[in-house]
Design a protein around this motif. Structure first.
Motif, PDB file in Angstrom:
ATOM      1  N   PHE A 146      -8.157  47.159 -44.645  1.00 52.01           N
ATOM      2  CA  PHE A 146      -6.909  47.111 -45.396  1.00 52.01           C
ATOM      3  C   PHE A 146      -6.292  48.506 -45.370  1.00 52.01           C
ATOM      4  O   PHE A 146      -6.961  49.483 -45.699  1.00 52.01           O
ATOM      5  CB  PHE A 146      -7.159  46.723 -46.857  1.00 52.01           C
ATOM      6  N   SER A 147      -5.011  48.593 -45.030  1.00 52.69           N
ATOM      7  CA  SER A 147      -4.339  49.882 -44.946  1.00 52.69           C
ATOM      8  C   SER A 147      -3.864  50.345 -46.318  1.00 52.69           C
ATOM      9  O   SER A 147      -3.145  49.627 -47.012  1.00 52.69           O
ATOM     10  CB  SER A 147      -3.133  49.778 -44.005  1.00 52.69           C
ATOM     11  N   ILE A 148      -4.254  51.565 -46.699  1.00 52.13           N
ATOM     12  CA  ILE A 148      -3.749  52.194 -47.920  1.00 52.13           C
ATOM     13  C   ILE A 148      -2.565  53.093 -47.567  1.00 52.13           C
ATOM     14  O   ILE A 148      -1.569  53.116 -48.268  1.00 52.13           O
ATOM     15  CB  ILE A 148      -4.857  53.017 -48.613  1.00 52.13           C
ATOM     16  N   SER A 149      -2.694  53.841 -46.479  1.00 46.86           N
ATOM     17  CA  SER A 149      -1.632  54.735 -46.005  1.00 46.86           C
ATOM     18  C   SER A 149      -1.804  54.889 -44.501  1.00 46.86           C
ATOM     19  O   SER A 149      -2.658  54.242 -43.904  1.00 46.86           O
ATOM     20  CB  SER A 149      -1.717  56.093 -46.712  1.00 46.86           C
ATOM     21  N   ASP A 150      -1.031  55.773 -43.900  1.00 46.07           N
ATOM     22  CA  ASP A 150      -1.097  55.950 -42.448  1.00 46.07           C
ATOM     23  C   ASP A 150      -2.474  56.376 -41.946  1.00 46.07           C
ATOM     24  O   ASP A 150      -2.804  56.153 -40.790  1.00 46.07           O
ATOM     25  CB  ASP A 150      -0.060  56.976 -41.984  1.00 46.07           C
ATOM     26  N   ASN A 151      -3.263  57.016 -42.785  1.00 52.89           N
ATOM     27  CA  ASN A 151      -4.572  57.478 -42.313  1.00 52.89           C
ATOM     28  C   ASN A 151      -5.704  57.195 -43.297  1.00 52.89           C
ATOM     29  O   ASN A 151      -6.719  57.865 -43.276  1.00 52.89           O
ATOM     30  CB  ASN A 151      -4.518  58.975 -41.982  1.00 52.89           C
ATOM     31  N   CYS A 152      -5.544  56.194 -44.153  1.00 43.95           N
ATOM     32  CA  CYS A 152      -6.568  55.888 -45.144  1.00 43.95           C
ATOM     33  C   CYS A 152      -6.676  54.371 -45.311  1.00 43.95           C
ATOM     34  O   CYS A 152      -5.654  53.681 -45.390  1.00 43.95           O
ATOM     35  CB  CYS A 152      -6.211  56.547 -46.470  1.00 43.95           C
ATOM     36  N   ALA A 153      -7.914  53.856 -45.374  1.00 48.85           N
ATOM     37  CA  ALA A 153      -8.109  52.410 -45.453  1.00 48.85           C
ATOM     38  C   ALA A 153      -9.350  52.062 -46.274  1.00 48.85           C
ATOM     39  O   ALA A 153     -10.224  52.897 -46.493  1.00 48.85           O
ATOM     40  CB  ALA A 153      -8.257  51.829 -44.049  1.00 48.85           C
ATOM     41  N   LEU A 154      -9.385  50.814 -46.697  1.00 49.88           N
ATOM     42  CA  LEU A 154     -10.595  50.205 -47.257  1.00 49.88           C
ATOM     43  C   LEU A 154     -11.108  49.233 -46.212  1.00 49.88           C
ATOM     44  O   LEU A 154     -10.330  48.568 -45.541  1.00 49.88           O
ATOM     45  CB  LEU A 154     -10.291  49.416 -48.528  1.00 49.88           C
ATOM     46  N   SER A 155     -12.409  49.134 -46.113  1.00 42.76           N
ATOM     47  CA  SER A 155     -13.029  48.214 -45.172  1.00 42.76           C
ATOM     48  C   SER A 155     -14.084  47.416 -45.916  1.00 42.76           C
ATOM     49  O   SER A 155     -14.766  47.947 -46.797  1.00 42.76           O
ATOM     50  CB  SER A 155     -13.679  49.017 -44.047  1.00 42.76           C
ATOM     51  N   PHE A 156     -14.208  46.142 -45.565  1.00 50.20           N
ATOM     52  CA  PHE A 156     -15.250  45.302 -46.152  1.00 50.20           C
ATOM     53  C   PHE A 156     -16.034  44.624 -45.053  1.00 50.20           C
ATOM     54  O   PHE A 156     -15.462  43.993 -44.170  1.00 50.20           O
ATOM     55  CB  PHE A 156     -14.655  44.238 -47.074  1.00 50.20           C
ATOM     56  N   PHE A 157     -17.361  44.787 -45.118  1.00 54.71           N
ATOM     57  CA  PHE A 157     -18.265  43.980 -44.319  1.00 54.71           C
ATOM     58  C   PHE A 157     -18.482  42.690 -45.087  1.00 54.71           C
ATOM     59  O   PHE A 157     -18.623  42.720 -46.315  1.00 54.71           O
ATOM     60  CB  PHE A 157     -19.622  44.658 -44.153  1.00 54.71           C
ATOM     61  N   GLU A 158     -18.517  41.566 -44.388  1.00 60.26           N
ATOM     62  CA  GLU A 158     -18.956  40.332 -45.022  1.00 60.26           C
ATOM     63  C   GLU A 158     -20.374  40.070 -44.554  1.00 60.26           C
ATOM     64  O   GLU A 158     -20.619  39.839 -43.375  1.00 60.26           O
ATOM     65  CB  GLU A 158     -18.064  39.141 -44.672  1.00 60.26           C
ATOM     66  N   TRP A 159     -21.290  40.128 -45.505  1.00 64.10           N
ATOM     67  CA  TRP A 159     -22.689  39.848 -45.259  1.00 64.10           C
ATOM     68  C   TRP A 159     -23.071  38.691 -46.173  1.00 64.10           C
ATOM     69  O   TRP A 159     -22.958  38.803 -47.404  1.00 64.10           O
ATOM     70  CB  TRP A 159     -23.556  41.072 -45.534  1.00 64.10           C
ATOM     71  N   PRO A 160     -23.505  37.568 -45.641  1.00 60.07           N
ATOM     72  CA  PRO A 160     -23.729  36.358 -46.429  1.00 60.07           C
ATOM     73  C   PRO A 160     -24.686  36.515 -47.613  1.00 60.07           C
ATOM     74  O   PRO A 160     -24.534  35.842 -48.625  1.00 60.07           O
ATOM     75  CB  PRO A 160     -24.295  35.357 -45.419  1.00 60.07           C
ATOM     76  N   ASP A 161     -25.666  37.398 -47.526  1.00 56.13           N
ATOM     77  CA  ASP A 161     -26.650  37.531 -48.598  1.00 56.13           C
ATOM     78  C   ASP A 161     -26.312  38.622 -49.613  1.00 56.13           C
ATOM     79  O   ASP A 161     -27.087  38.892 -50.524  1.00 56.13           O
ATOM     80  CB  ASP A 161     -28.044  37.787 -48.006  1.00 56.13           C
ATOM     81  N   THR A 162     -25.146  39.258 -49.470  1.00 61.08           N
ATOM     82  CA  THR A 162     -24.708  40.267 -50.425  1.00 61.08           C
ATOM     83  C   THR A 162     -24.344  39.592 -51.743  1.00 61.08           C
ATOM     84  O   THR A 162     -23.782  38.501 -51.747  1.00 61.08           O
ATOM     85  CB  THR A 162     -23.477  41.028 -49.876  1.00 61.08           C
ATOM     86  N   LYS A 163     -24.645  40.230 -52.847  1.00 62.34           N
ATOM     87  CA  LYS A 163     -24.272  39.729 -54.169  1.00 62.34           C
ATOM     88  C   LYS A 163     -23.296  40.727 -54.804  1.00 62.34           C
ATOM     89  O   LYS A 163     -23.385  41.924 -54.544  1.00 62.34           O
ATOM     90  CB  LYS A 163     -25.506  39.607 -55.075  1.00 62.34           C
ATOM     91  N   PRO A 164     -22.371  40.237 -55.647  1.00 66.22           N
ATOM     92  CA  PRO A 164     -21.479  41.176 -56.340  1.00 66.22           C
ATOM     93  C   PRO A 164     -22.291  42.175 -57.169  1.00 66.22           C
ATOM     94  O   PRO A 164     -23.394  41.869 -57.633  1.00 66.22           O
ATOM     95  CB  PRO A 164     -20.636  40.279 -57.245  1.00 66.22           C
ATOM     96  N   LEU A 165     -21.734  43.353 -57.351  1.00 67.72           N
ATOM     97  CA  LEU A 165     -22.369  44.369 -58.175  1.00 67.72           C
ATOM     98  C   LEU A 165     -22.447  43.904 -59.620  1.00 67.72           C
ATOM     99  O   LEU A 165     -21.657  43.061 -60.056  1.00 67.72           O
ATOM    100  CB  LEU A 165     -21.551  45.666 -58.131  1.00 67.72           C
ATOM    101  N   ILE A 166     -23.349  44.476 -60.368  1.00 68.91           N
ATOM    102  CA  ILE A 166     -23.354  44.288 -61.813  1.00 68.91           C
ATOM    103  C   ILE A 166     -22.219  45.152 -62.338  1.00 68.91           C
ATOM    104  O   ILE A 166     -22.121  46.336 -61.997  1.00 68.91           O
ATOM    105  CB  ILE A 166     -24.703  44.721 -62.414  1.00 68.91           C
ATOM    106  N   GLU A 167     -21.336  44.563 -63.139  1.00 70.10           N
ATOM    107  CA  GLU A 167     -20.178  45.315 -63.613  1.00 70.10           C
ATOM    108  C   GLU A 167     -20.624  46.532 -64.412  1.00 70.10           C
ATOM    109  O   GLU A 167     -21.458  46.442 -65.305  1.00 70.10           O
ATOM    110  CB  GLU A 167     -19.295  44.417 -64.478  1.00 70.10           C
ATOM    111  N   LYS A 168     -20.092  47.702 -64.035  1.00 69.88           N
ATOM    112  CA  LYS A 168     -20.384  48.974 -64.694  1.00 69.88           C
ATOM    113  C   LYS A 168     -19.067  49.702 -64.903  1.00 69.88           C
ATOM    114  O   LYS A 168     -18.294  49.861 -63.976  1.00 69.88           O
ATOM    115  CB  LYS A 168     -21.317  49.823 -63.834  1.00 69.88           C
ATOM    116  N   ASP A 169     -18.813  50.118 -66.134  1.00 71.99           N
ATOM    117  CA  ASP A 169     -17.565  50.827 -66.402  1.00 71.99           C
ATOM    118  C   ASP A 169     -17.477  52.114 -65.601  1.00 71.99           C
ATOM    119  O   ASP A 169     -18.489  52.791 -65.363  1.00 71.99           O
ATOM    120  CB  ASP A 169     -17.422  51.122 -67.897  1.00 71.99           C
ATOM    121  N   HIS A 170     -16.280  52.490 -65.251  1.00 69.77           N
ATOM    122  CA  HIS A 170     -15.976  53.690 -64.482  1.00 69.77           C
ATOM    123  C   HIS A 170     -16.507  54.939 -65.186  1.00 69.77           C
ATOM    124  O   HIS A 170     -16.258  55.141 -66.367  1.00 69.77           O
ATOM    125  CB  HIS A 170     -14.468  53.832 -64.320  1.00 69.77           C
ATOM    126  N   GLY A 171     -17.258  55.759 -64.466  1.00 66.76           N
ATOM    127  CA  GLY A 171     -17.691  57.048 -64.981  1.00 66.76           C
ATOM    128  C   GLY A 171     -18.805  57.029 -66.005  1.00 66.76           C
ATOM    129  O   GLY A 171     -19.161  58.077 -66.530  1.00 66.76           O
TER     130      GLY A 171
END
Length: 190
Positions: free
Chosen positions: A49-74
């Motif tokens: 996913f493009s954030i800007s001309d030179n910065c992006a987010l990328s996601f691997f899809e791995w079938p056995d991955t589980k969502p993180l346990i929610e943890k507040d920022h910082g």
């Protein structure tokens, strides 16, 4: 030999999901980041996913991955840990208000705006429970030119200053061209 590197920013942050469709809907349709590259095979996908001309987010899809346990920022944690949250810069206060309104219209939790003195931020979580911050810089360029490192008991290396300590590591005697090996995605572009 000049040891100065010229950085352009973070090229991409690579994260993982077991639900690429839900992740695409969140980042493309709610946040508004366009997809610009995707490839894969059975049991392995990577989308950018493009954030800007030179910065992006990328996601691997791995079938056995589980969502993180929610943890507040910082909030500190114990044990193995390396990643707290991703902070995405916005151009101005109107953008901060717009992203907050967009999330609220979708019924997705977003914090109130927080004034940190150097940035204004709002906080939320993506479908993988990745903690996400959206920020507007208030005095970013001033701080980068004249860093402010304020702490009563800073780490000893802070006392050496904010900039490169050239005596720490030797400079290479030569800089050979890199040897390139084929990697994932090598065959997707003409």
């Amino acid at each position: 030999m000049n040891g100065s590197l010229r950085f352009t920013g973070i090229h991409h942050l690579a994260m993982a999901t077991c639900d690429l469709n839900g992740t695409i809907v969140f980042w493309r349709d709610l946040v508004g980041l366009p997809l610009f590259l995707g490839f894969g095979r059975q049991g392995y996908r990577q989308y950018f996913f493009s954030i800007s001309d030179n910065c992006a987010l990328s996601f691997f899809e791995w079938p056995d991955t589980k969502p993180l346990i929610e943890k507040d920022h910082g909030v500190p944690v114990a044990g193995p840990f390396a990643f707290d949250h991703v902070a995405i810069g916005l151009e101005g206060s109107r953008d901060l208000a717009l992203i907050k309104a967009r999330f609220e219209a979708a019924g997705i939790w977003m914090s109130e705006a927080v004034d940190h003195g150097f940035v204004h931020s709002v906080y939320t979580f993506d479908p993988n429970n990745i903690a996400v911050e959206f920020s507007v810089s208030i005095m970013d360029s001033e701080l980068r030119c004249a860093p402010v490192l304020v702490e009563k008991n800073p780490p000893s290396e802070v006392l050496r200053g904010p900039f490169l300590q050239p005596e720490r590591y030797p400079e290479p005697s030569s800089i050979p061209d890199p040897v390139l090996y084929p990697g994932e995605g090598k065959d997707i572009l003409p």
